[in-house]
Design a protein around this motif. Structure first.
Motif, short mmCIF file in Angstrom:
data_model
loop_
_atom_site.label_atom_id
_atom_site.label_comp_id
_atom_site.label_asym_id
_atom_site.label_seq_id
_atom_site.Cartn_x
_atom_site.Cartn_y
_atom_site.Cartn_z
N HIS A 187 4.55 11.99 42.98
CA HIS A 187 3.23 11.62 42.44
C HIS A 187 3.10 10.09 42.36
O HIS A 187 2.09 9.52 42.80
CB HIS A 187 3.05 12.23 41.05
N CYS A 240 0.65 7.35 44.56
CA CYS A 240 -0.21 6.35 43.91
C CYS A 240 0.09 4.95 44.46
O CYS A 240 -0.82 4.17 44.73
CB CYS A 240 0.00 6.37 42.40
N MET A 294 1.80 0.70 38.61
CA MET A 294 1.74 2.04 39.20
C MET A 294 2.43 3.10 38.34
O MET A 294 2.14 4.29 38.44
CB MET A 294 2.36 2.04 40.60
N GLU A 322 1.92 3.60 35.38
CA GLU A 322 0.96 4.09 34.39
C GLU A 322 0.32 5.40 34.82
O GLU A 322 -0.42 6.01 34.05
CB GLU A 322 -0.13 3.03 34.17
N HIS A 323 0.61 5.85 36.03
CA HIS A 323 -0.03 7.06 36.55
C HIS A 323 0.66 8.36 36.14
O HIS A 323 0.28 9.43 36.62
CB HIS A 323 -0.14 6.98 38.07
N ASN A 327 2.29 6.36 28.80
CA ASN A 327 2.63 6.38 30.21
C ASN A 327 4.00 5.73 30.43
O ASN A 327 4.55 5.09 29.53
CB ASN A 327 1.53 5.71 31.06
#
Length: 208
Positions: free
Chosen positions: A23, A27, A58, A60-61, A164
């Protein structure tokens, strides 16, 4: 009788390492439109690289939720982290004078105080006195929102916290450092170790 419980931490979010890494890689690669370069082992390498370069936006996704058993003082420190969400056992609505809670307050031992010492005995006798006063107020008909005004920083807090991955890294770096309060350090070091066990690439560079 005052109940003493240990600090503990558990991760509530199901952590599928492969899914999380894939994932995050998607991103990251969206920025460069380099999805065609994805291979079976590319995600971990990509994540390691952005951490090395300090390009952590990134991360933080993906967010992770945990449950902490710690003291109210730790909770107060953690709420200074704005990019996080909290749900805490409410001392306004939880009436510890009732049978559901054993008519006792539950506390966390301060790491700085050693059982059997004079300092520890002063702390524990104070906790007992507070518990008696709490129950006495409740017996006079006062609700928990009044009785809670007696509760100390040592009182146990059941905290659910979501942040996150980038924010968790920031929290661990700050809250496991020597300058952090001893109880905060102890709580965060327990949690960091759990994170390292599940997602080592994302957290192994943090000393803790």
């Amino acid at each position: 009788m005052v109940k003493i419980v240990p600090i503990s931490a558990e991760i509530m979010t199901p952590l599928d390492k492969e899914f999380i890494f894939r994932h995050l890689e998607l991103c990251i690669r969206n920025c460069y439109k380099s999805e065609d370069k994805i291979t079976p082992d590319s995600a971990e390498k990509m994540i390691q690289k952005i951490i090395e370069l300090g390009h952590e936006a990134m991360l933080e996704h993906f967010s992770i939720t945990v449950r902490l058993i710690t003291d109210i003082g730790v909770y107060k420190d953690l709420t200074r982290h704005r990019i996080a969400s909290f749900a805490i056992e409410s001392t306004r609505y939880c009436n510890y004078a009732k049978g559901k809670f054993g008519s006792e307050i539950t506390v966390i031992e301060p790491p700085e105080l050693i059982p059997g010492t004079e300092a520890y005995n002063i702390w524990f006798s104070t906790m007992q006195q507070i518990e008696r006063a709490y129950n006495d107020l409740a017996a006079l008909g006062y609700k928990a929102d009044v009785c809670r005004m007696l509760l100390p920083h040592s009182v146990k807090a059941s905290v659910i916290m979501t942040a996150n991955i980038r924010e968790w890294r920031h929290i661990f770096k700050l809250r496991t450092a020597k300058a952090a309060h001893p109880t905060v350090q102890k709580t965060m070091k327990i949690l960091l170790q759990t994170f390292k066990e599940h997602l080592p690439v994302l957290f192994d560079d943090i000393a803790g």
